[in-house]
Design a protein around this motif. Structure first.
Motif, mmCIF file in Angstrom:
data_model
loop_
_atom_site.group_PDB
_atom_site.id
_atom_site.type_symbol
_atom_site.label_atom_id
_atom_site.label_comp_id
_atom_site.label_asym_id
_atom_site.label_seq_id
_atom_site.Cartn_x
_atom_site.Cartn_y
_atom_site.Cartn_z
ATOM 1 N N TYR A 11 72.116 -43.088 34.233
ATOM 2 C CA TYR A 11 71.898 -42.501 32.914
ATOM 3 C C TYR A 11 70.823 -41.421 32.935
ATOM 4 N N ALA A 12 69.584 -41.830 33.286
ATOM 5 C CA ALA A 12 68.458 -40.899 33.180
ATOM 6 C C ALA A 12 68.576 -39.778 34.210
ATOM 7 N N GLY A 13 69.003 -40.104 35.427
ATOM 8 C CA GLY A 13 69.103 -39.093 36.488
ATOM 9 C C GLY A 13 70.194 -38.077 36.200
ATOM 10 N N PHE A 14 71.353 -38.566 35.760
ATOM 11 C CA PHE A 14 72.470 -37.667 35.458
ATOM 12 C C PHE A 14 72.083 -36.706 34.327
ATOM 13 N N TYR A 15 71.532 -37.264 33.245
ATOM 14 C CA TYR A 15 71.163 -36.404 32.110
ATOM 15 C C TYR A 15 70.053 -35.429 32.476
ATOM 16 N N THR A 16 69.100 -35.856 33.324
ATOM 17 C CA THR A 16 68.040 -34.930 33.722
ATOM 18 C C THR A 16 68.657 -33.739 34.450
#
Ligand SMILES: Cc1cc2nc3c(=O)[nH]c(=O)nc-3n(C[C@H](O)[C@H](O)[C@H](O)COP(=O)(O)OP(=O)(O)OC[C@H]3O[C@@H](n4cnc5c(N)ncnc54)[C@H](O)[C@@H]3O)c2cc1C
Length: 445
Positions: A11-16
Motif C-alpha cells: 500500500y504505502a510503497g506503491f502509492y509513494t
C-alpha cells in the motif's frame, strides 16, 4: 540525480512511487522499489478472495504495469545500513548486492502477530497475503469435497466441516462472515452435507469485537453472525492447537480442518531489525509528523522516511491514546501521498508539511448482502452497509484497470454465482506429468 529507494511495494510503497512519478520532474530523481512480490496486494479484499467473491489476481496490482517510471526490483531488502546509506538486496536464489541511495523510504508493512501457543505455527494460516486467501478458499471447498465422501458423524467429517477464526478485529470478523456465506453457497452443491454439520467459530480474547465501530454496532454484528450460524466466543483464548484441535481456556475443544489466525499484526521485524533506523517499544520505525524518521530524542535522521504499518507516525488529530496512527490502509495510502509530496519538497529545498488525517470511519463486508458501516455516530448494518463496503472498496482499489476487473467480477457473480471450484493441485503442478514421464533406463554396469 538523487536516488530514492523504496523498501516494500505494498500500500504505502506503491502509492509513494506512484505519486513520486506524478510530482517529480523528468530527471529530478531516480526511484527504485524493491519488493519480493511483483504486485501490491489490496488486503481489505482478502476475505472476499477467500470466499470466492473476488478472483485472486484481481485483488493485486501489478507494480510493473502501473509504475512506468520506477525501477522495480523483485528481491528482499535484508539490511539497511543508513549510516552509510546502503541497502543489501537479496534476490531469490542469487547473490546479495548493495544499493547505494540518497533517500530511503521504509514501507515494509507488517506480519501476523502470534503468541507461543502449541500447534498454532504448525496448523494455522494467516490472512495477510493473497496466497493465504487462495489457500483458505481452496481448503474450504476441498474440505467439503472430502467430508462429503465420509460417513455422517465420523470424526474426520466433523473436523473438515469446522472452521475456526482467531481474533475478532475487522479482518477476523470479515473472514468469519465471508466464509460462512461461502459455505452456505457450497451447501447448494453438496446435498449430502447438512447445514447443521458446518461449524464456524471465532475466538476473541476481549469482551467485544471490532473496536473500530461503536459497541451497539458491534453487538448488531454479533447478532447477525449468530443468526447465520457463525458463533463468536468472547472473553475466550486459544490455549492449544496441537494436531489442529483447538482447545480454549474455557474448556471447549474443536478439531478443525481450517484455522485462520487474524489476532493482530506487528511491524515487519526482519526489515526493522535488519536496519540501524530508530524504533519504538512496539518495533515500529519512529517518524515525526512529516514522515521523516527521528530518533527517541527527536533528532532528524537525514534521508530516511517511513510510512504504513511499519512506522509509528504521530496522529495529529489527537484521537488515539498512544498518539500514533493505527495500522490501516486509510493511513498507509494518505501517508504515502503526503510522503511523496514532502520528499519532492525536501529535494527542492522547500518545507515539508505534517501528515494530518481524521478517521473517515469503517466499512466491513460480512458475507454476501451483510455488512457494517460506522462514521462518527452514524452506523448501519445489513444490506446497505454491505453496499457501502462494496462501493467504497470498489472505488478505493488503485487504478481504473483494477477497479474495472473487481467490479466486473462482482457483476459476473451476481448473474452466474461465485466460482467455487478449488484448484489446490496447483501447489504440486508437476505431479501429474512426473507420474507418467519416461525416464532413461539405469545403465547396466
Ligand atoms: C484481511 C485484512 C483486511 C484489512 N481491511 C482493511 C480495511 O478494510 N481498511 C483499512 O483501512 N485497512 C485494512 N487492512 C489493513 C491494511 O491493509 C494495512 O494497514 C495496509 O496494507 C498497510 O500498508 P503497508 O504498505 O504498510 O503494508 P503492506 O501493504 O503489507 O505492504 C508491505 C510490502 O512490503 C513488502 N516486503 C516485506 N518484506 C520486505 C523486504 N524484506 N524487502 C522488500 N519488501 C518487503 C511486502 O511484500 C509488501 O508488498 C486490512 C488488513 C488485512 C490483513
Amino acid at each position: 540525480m538523487p536516488k530514492i529507494l523504496i523498501v516494500g511495494g505494498g500500500y504505502a510503497g506503491f502509492y509513494t512511487a506512484w505519486k513520486l512519478e506524478k510530482h517529480l520532474r523528468r530527471g529530478e530523481a531516480e526511484v527504485v522499489v524493491v519488493d519480493p512480490l511483483p504486485y501490491m496486494t489490496y488486503l481489505p479484499f482478502l476475505p472476499e478472495v477467500a470466499s470466492g467473491n473476488i478472483e485472486p489476481r484481481h485483488a493485486v496490482v501489478s507494480l510493473r504495469r502501473h509504475l512506468k517510471r520506477t525501477r522495480v526490483i523483485n528481491a528482499r531488502v535484508t539490511n539497511i545500513d543508513h549510516a552509510n546509506k546502503t541497502a543489501t538486496i537479496s534476490p531469490e536464489g542469487g547473490e546479495d548486492w548493495q544499493y547505494d541511495y540518497d533517500q530511503i523510504v521504509v514501507t515494509a508493512g507488517s506480519v501476523s502477530r502470534t503468541f507461543p501457543i502449541a500447534g498454532i505455527a504448525d496448523n494455522a494460516i494467516g490472512l495477510k497475503s493473497i496466497e493465504e486467501a487462495v489457500a483458505a478458499r481452496d481448503t474450504l471447498v476441498r474440505n467439503f469435497e472430502r467430508a462429503a465422501s465420509l460417513p455422517v458423524g465420523s470424526e474426520l467429517r466433523k473436523r473438515l466441516l469446522t472452521v475456526i477464526v482467531v481474533g475478532g478485529g475487522f479482518a477476523g470478523i470479515e473472514t468469519l462472515g465471508e466464509l460462512r456465506s461461502a459455505a452456505n453457497a457450497l451447501l447448494g452443491q453438496f446435498p449430502d452435507i447438512s447445514y447443521d454439520e458446518t461449524q464456524f467459530h471465532l475466538i476473541e480474547a476481549m469482551g467485544r469485537i471490532m473496536p473500530e465501530v461503536s459497541l451497539p454496532t458491534s453487538e448488531k454484528v454479533l447478532k447477525d453472525l449468530a443468526q447465520r450460524g457463525a458463533h463468536v466466543h468472547l472473553d475466550t483464548q486459544v490455549a492449544d492447537a496441537t494436531d489442529g484441535v483447538v482447545k480454549t481456556n474455557t474448556g471447549e475443544e474443536y478439531p478443525s480442518g481450517l484455522i485462520i489466525w487474524t489476532a493482530g499484526v506487528m511491524a515487519n521485524p526482519k526489515v526493522v531489525n535488519g536496519s540501524d533506523l530508530p524504533r519504538e517499544q512496539r518495533g515500529r520505525i519512529t517518524t515525526q509528523a512529516d514522515l521523516r524518521v527521528v530518533d527517541a530524542e527527536g533528532n532528524l535522521v537525514e534521508g530516511a522516511w517511513a510510512a504504513g504499518d511499519v512506522a509509528a507516525v504521530p496522529d495529529k488529530t489527537g484521537g488515539l491514546p498512544d498518539g500514533t496512527c493505527v495500522p490501516n490502509a486509510q493511513h498507509a495510502v494518505r501517508q504515502a501521498k503526503q510522503l511523496a509530496k514532502n520528499m519532492v519538497a525536501v529535494i527542492r529545498g522547500e518545507d515539508p508539511v505534517d501528515y494530518y488525517h481524521k478517521n473517515l470511519g469503517a466499512v466491513a463486508g460480512l458475507g454476501l448482502y451483510h455488512g457494517a458501516f460506522q462514521s462518527g455516530k452514524f452506523a448501519l448494518t445489513g444490506f446497505f452497509a454491505w453496499l457501502a463496503h462494496r462501493g467504497y472498496h470498489g472505488l478505493a482499489m488503485p487504478t481504473w484497470e483494477r477497479k474495472w476487473r473487481v467490479i466486473w467480477g462482482w457483476v459476473h457473480n451476481f448473474f452466474l454465482g461465485r466460482d467455487q471450484v478449488q484448484i489446490s493441485k496447483v501447489q504440486e503442478p508437476r505431479a501429474f506429468f512426473e507420474e507418467y514421464a519416461s525416464r532413461p533406463k539405469p545403465k547396466a554396469d
